[in-house]
Design a protein around this motif. Structure first.
Motif, PDB file in Angstrom:
ATOM      1  N   THR A  31      27.017 -47.975  -2.006  1.00  0.00           N
ATOM      2  CA  THR A  31      27.356 -46.614  -2.455  1.00  0.00           C
ATOM      3  C   THR A  31      26.191 -45.942  -3.196  1.00  0.00           C
ATOM      4  O   THR A  31      26.176 -44.716  -3.330  1.00  0.00           O
ATOM      5  CB  THR A  31      28.608 -46.593  -3.348  1.00  0.00           C
ATOM      6  OG1 THR A  31      28.344 -47.332  -4.548  1.00  0.00           O
ATOM      7  CG2 THR A  31      29.812 -47.172  -2.637  1.00  0.00           C
ATOM      8  N   ARG A  36      21.621 -41.532  -3.662  1.00  0.00           N
ATOM      9  CA  ARG A  36      20.210 -41.397  -3.273  1.00  0.00           C
ATOM     10  C   ARG A  36      20.046 -40.314  -2.209  1.00  0.00           C
ATOM     11  O   ARG A  36      19.130 -39.499  -2.266  1.00  0.00           O
ATOM     12  CB  ARG A  36      19.682 -42.739  -2.743  1.00  0.00           C
ATOM     13  CG  ARG A  36      19.484 -43.757  -3.850  1.00  0.00           C
ATOM     14  CD  ARG A  36      19.205 -45.152  -3.305  1.00  0.00           C
ATOM     15  NE  ARG A  36      19.044 -46.103  -4.386  1.00  0.00           N
ATOM     16  CZ  ARG A  36      17.874 -46.529  -4.857  1.00  0.00           C
ATOM     17  NH1 ARG A  36      16.750 -46.119  -4.315  1.00  0.00           N
ATOM     18  NH2 ARG A  36      17.824 -47.383  -5.864  1.00  0.00           N
ATOM     19  N   SER A  82      20.123 -41.335 -10.142  1.00  0.00           N
ATOM     20  CA  SER A  82      20.879 -41.512 -11.388  1.00  0.00           C
ATOM     21  C   SER A  82      21.042 -40.179 -12.118  1.00  0.00           C
ATOM     22  O   SER A  82      21.962 -40.025 -12.918  1.00  0.00           O
ATOM     23  CB  SER A  82      20.258 -42.600 -12.267  1.00  0.00           C
ATOM     24  OG  SER A  82      19.137 -42.128 -12.946  1.00  0.00           O
ATOM     25  N   ARG A  91      30.187 -36.794  -8.303  1.00  0.00           N
ATOM     26  CA  ARG A  91      30.950 -38.042  -8.175  1.00  0.00           C
ATOM     27  C   ARG A  91      32.284 -37.756  -7.480  1.00  0.00           C
ATOM     28  O   ARG A  91      32.713 -38.476  -6.596  1.00  0.00           O
ATOM     29  CB  ARG A  91      31.196 -38.682  -9.544  1.00  0.00           C
ATOM     30  CG  ARG A  91      29.934 -38.899 -10.360  1.00  0.00           C
ATOM     31  CD  ARG A  91      30.154 -39.928 -11.445  1.00  0.00           C
ATOM     32  NE  ARG A  91      30.369 -41.249 -10.891  1.00  0.00           N
ATOM     33  CZ  ARG A  91      29.396 -42.063 -10.507  1.00  0.00           C
ATOM     34  NH1 ARG A  91      28.136 -41.732 -10.653  1.00  0.00           N
ATOM     35  NH2 ARG A  91      29.682 -43.240  -9.986  1.00  0.00           N
ATOM     36  N   ARG A 113      28.384 -48.884  -8.969  1.00  0.00           N
ATOM     37  CA  ARG A 113      28.497 -48.969 -10.428  1.00  0.00           C
ATOM     38  C   ARG A 113      29.948 -48.857 -10.887  1.00  0.00           C
ATOM     39  O   ARG A 113      30.295 -49.308 -11.971  1.00  0.00           O
ATOM     40  CB  ARG A 113      27.722 -47.815 -11.100  1.00  0.00           C
ATOM     41  CG  ARG A 113      26.242 -47.737 -10.787  1.00  0.00           C
ATOM     42  CD  ARG A 113      25.486 -48.858 -11.457  1.00  0.00           C
ATOM     43  NE  ARG A 113      24.030 -48.753 -11.311  1.00  0.00           N
ATOM     44  CZ  ARG A 113      23.382 -48.907 -10.172  1.00  0.00           C
ATOM     45  NH1 ARG A 113      24.024 -49.168  -9.061  1.00  0.00           N
ATOM     46  NH2 ARG A 113      22.064 -48.820 -10.142  1.00  0.00           N
ATOM     47  N   ASP A 114      30.770 -48.174 -10.071  1.00  0.00           N
ATOM     48  CA  ASP A 114      32.134 -47.833 -10.505  1.00  0.00           C
ATOM     49  C   ASP A 114      33.165 -48.196  -9.442  1.00  0.00           C
ATOM     50  O   ASP A 114      34.222 -47.603  -9.386  1.00  0.00           O
ATOM     51  CB  ASP A 114      32.214 -46.331 -10.790  1.00  0.00           C
ATOM     52  CG  ASP A 114      31.959 -45.489  -9.529  1.00  0.00           C
ATOM     53  OD1 ASP A 114      31.388 -46.026  -8.562  1.00  0.00           O
ATOM     54  OD2 ASP A 114      32.352 -44.313  -9.502  1.00  0.00           O
ATOM     55  N   ARG A 163      17.226 -46.332 -16.504  1.00  0.00           N
ATOM     56  CA  ARG A 163      18.325 -46.117 -15.559  1.00  0.00           C
ATOM     57  C   ARG A 163      19.616 -46.766 -16.094  1.00  0.00           C
ATOM     58  O   ARG A 163      20.684 -46.177 -16.027  1.00  0.00           O
ATOM     59  CB  ARG A 163      17.951 -46.696 -14.192  1.00  0.00           C
ATOM     60  CG  ARG A 163      18.719 -46.094 -13.062  1.00  0.00           C
ATOM     61  CD  ARG A 163      17.833 -45.634 -11.945  1.00  0.00           C
ATOM     62  NE  ARG A 163      17.223 -46.700 -11.168  1.00  0.00           N
ATOM     63  CZ  ARG A 163      17.818 -47.313 -10.146  1.00  0.00           C
ATOM     64  NH1 ARG A 163      19.056 -47.015  -9.825  1.00  0.00           N
ATOM     65  NH2 ARG A 163      17.183 -48.228  -9.464  1.00  0.00           N
ATOM     66  N   ASP A 167      22.992 -44.691 -16.726  1.00  0.00           N
ATOM     67  CA  ASP A 167      24.207 -45.064 -15.989  1.00  0.00           C
ATOM     68  C   ASP A 167      25.336 -45.508 -16.923  1.00  0.00           C
ATOM     69  O   ASP A 167      26.509 -45.304 -16.626  1.00  0.00           O
ATOM     70  CB  ASP A 167      23.901 -46.180 -14.976  1.00  0.00           C
ATOM     71  CG  ASP A 167      23.046 -45.681 -13.806  1.00  0.00           C
ATOM     72  OD1 ASP A 167      22.915 -44.448 -13.650  1.00  0.00           O
ATOM     73  OD2 ASP A 167      22.524 -46.521 -13.061  1.00  0.00           O
ATOM     74  N   ARG A 170      26.784 -42.098 -19.242  1.00  0.00           N
ATOM     75  CA  ARG A 170      27.345 -40.839 -18.730  1.00  0.00           C
ATOM     76  C   ARG A 170      28.851 -40.773 -19.011  1.00  0.00           C
ATOM     77  O   ARG A 170      29.520 -41.815 -19.164  1.00  0.00           O
ATOM     78  CB  ARG A 170      27.031 -40.684 -17.233  1.00  0.00           C
ATOM     79  CG  ARG A 170      27.742 -41.684 -16.382  1.00  0.00           C
ATOM     80  CD  ARG A 170      27.412 -41.484 -14.898  1.00  0.00           C
ATOM     81  NE  ARG A 170      27.972 -42.586 -14.153  1.00  0.00           N
ATOM     82  CZ  ARG A 170      27.328 -43.305 -13.249  1.00  0.00           C
ATOM     83  NH1 ARG A 170      26.086 -43.035 -12.936  1.00  0.00           N
ATOM     84  NH2 ARG A 170      27.936 -44.307 -12.633  1.00  0.00           N
TER      85      ARG A 170
HETATM   86  O1  C5P Z   1      22.482 -49.027  -6.661  1.00  0.00           O
HETATM   87  P1  C5P Z   1      21.339 -48.058  -6.596  1.00  0.00           P
HETATM   88  O2  C5P Z   1      20.165 -48.462  -7.433  1.00  0.00           O
HETATM   89  O3  C5P Z   1      20.942 -47.725  -5.197  1.00  0.00           O
HETATM   90  O4  C5P Z   1      21.927 -46.704  -7.204  1.00  0.00           O
HETATM   91  C1  C5P Z   1      21.121 -45.587  -7.482  1.00  0.00           C
HETATM   92  C2  C5P Z   1      21.782 -44.771  -8.590  1.00  0.00           C
HETATM   93  O5  C5P Z   1      22.975 -44.193  -8.078  1.00  0.00           O
HETATM   94  C3  C5P Z   1      22.227 -45.574  -9.806  1.00  0.00           C
HETATM   95  O6  C5P Z   1      21.215 -45.690 -10.791  1.00  0.00           O
HETATM   96  C4  C5P Z   1      23.425 -44.801 -10.310  1.00  0.00           C
HETATM   97  O7  C5P Z   1      23.039 -43.761 -11.182  1.00  0.00           O
HETATM   98  C5  C5P Z   1      23.990 -44.161  -9.065  1.00  0.00           C
HETATM   99  N1  C5P Z   1      25.192 -44.837  -8.596  1.00  0.00           N
HETATM  100  C6  C5P Z   1      26.385 -44.507  -9.206  1.00  0.00           C
HETATM  101  N2  C5P Z   1      27.559 -45.031  -8.757  1.00  0.00           N
HETATM  102  C7  C5P Z   1      27.564 -45.876  -7.727  1.00  0.00           C
HETATM  103  C8  C5P Z   1      26.348 -46.257  -7.098  1.00  0.00           C
HETATM  104  C9  C5P Z   1      25.169 -45.721  -7.575  1.00  0.00           C
HETATM  105  O8  C5P Z   1      26.396 -43.761 -10.176  1.00  0.00           O
HETATM  106  N3  C5P Z   1      28.730 -46.350  -7.286  1.00  0.00           N
END
Ligand code: C5P
Length: 206
Positions: A31, A36, A82, A91, A113-114, A163, A167, A170
């Protein structure tokens, strides 16, 4: 069965999620790529990463087939992701896409992350992958070196810390351990050992 894998940047959650998905023969969604790709669209269009209206439009316009490019996985894009990921409306715009992926017949593996806290609170197996910031930074630096990038360990460590802080602080869906998640600290584990531990957690929930 839904498998939710969460954790901070460079914790190894992506590798674990991919290996679990292969082993269990389930589809996998990274995700982070959604955030990204949202950031990449804004950058391509010369728009500001904090422009809520543009960011929501970019998120809504995503299709799951735009993914998996080397550029998306790069360092700059992680940082940019991020920033857009801290916008609640972004989101929100990405929730349905993730939930419908998770609702595939037979189940799915999602990492982010969530996932265990917000996207799939009903997931049968939840793993929260961690490792010390220093371990994550040296793994990431090694990986980047392998890709031919000149890297400074200290800069990578600072990026990871920045980061993590963004993360975890927030307002909406911050990075945190779900109450019913199992924490898997991979600081002293190689990928094989981490995979075996993750698999036993998942098997225990089946
Ligand atoms: O996991 P990855 O490093 O690719 O994620 C990039 C950014 O996307 C994270 O630093 C985070 O801020 C955000 N992210 C998020 N929720 C998710 C996956 C990623 O907020 N489920």
């Amino acid at each position: 069965m839904i498998v939710a894998i969460d954790g901070p940047a460079a914790s190894g959650k992506g590798t674990l999620a991919r290996r679990l998905a292969d082993y269990l023969n389930l589809p996998h969604l990274d995700t982070g790529l959604l955030y990204r790709a949202t950031a990449r669209t804004l950058i391509e269009h010369g728009q500001n990463l904090s422009d809520v209206h543009a960011a929501v439009a970019a998120a809504r316009g995503l299709s799951l087939t735009d993914f998996d490019t080397k550029e998306l996985r790069g360092r700059d894009m992680g940082e940019a992701a991020s920033i857009v990921a801290a916008i609640p409306e972004v989101r929100q715009a990405l929730v349905d896409m993730q939930r419908s992926f998770a609702a595939r017949p037979g189940g799915a593996v999602l990492d982010g992350r969530d996932i265990g806290t917000v996207i799939c609170p009903q997931a049968e197996a939840k793993i929260y992958v961690t490792a010390s910031p220093e371990t994550r930074a040296s793994r990431r630096a090694l990986e980047l070196k392998g890709q031919g990038e000149a890297v400074d360990y200290q800069a990578v460590l600072e990026e990871i810390r920045r980061r993590d802080a963004r993360d975890a602080s927030r307002a909406l869906a911050p990075l945190r351990l779900a109450e019913d998640a199992v924490e898997l600290d991979t600081t002293d584990l190689d990928i094989e050992a981490a995979f075996r531990t993750a698999l036993s957690i998942v098997e225990g929930k089946r």
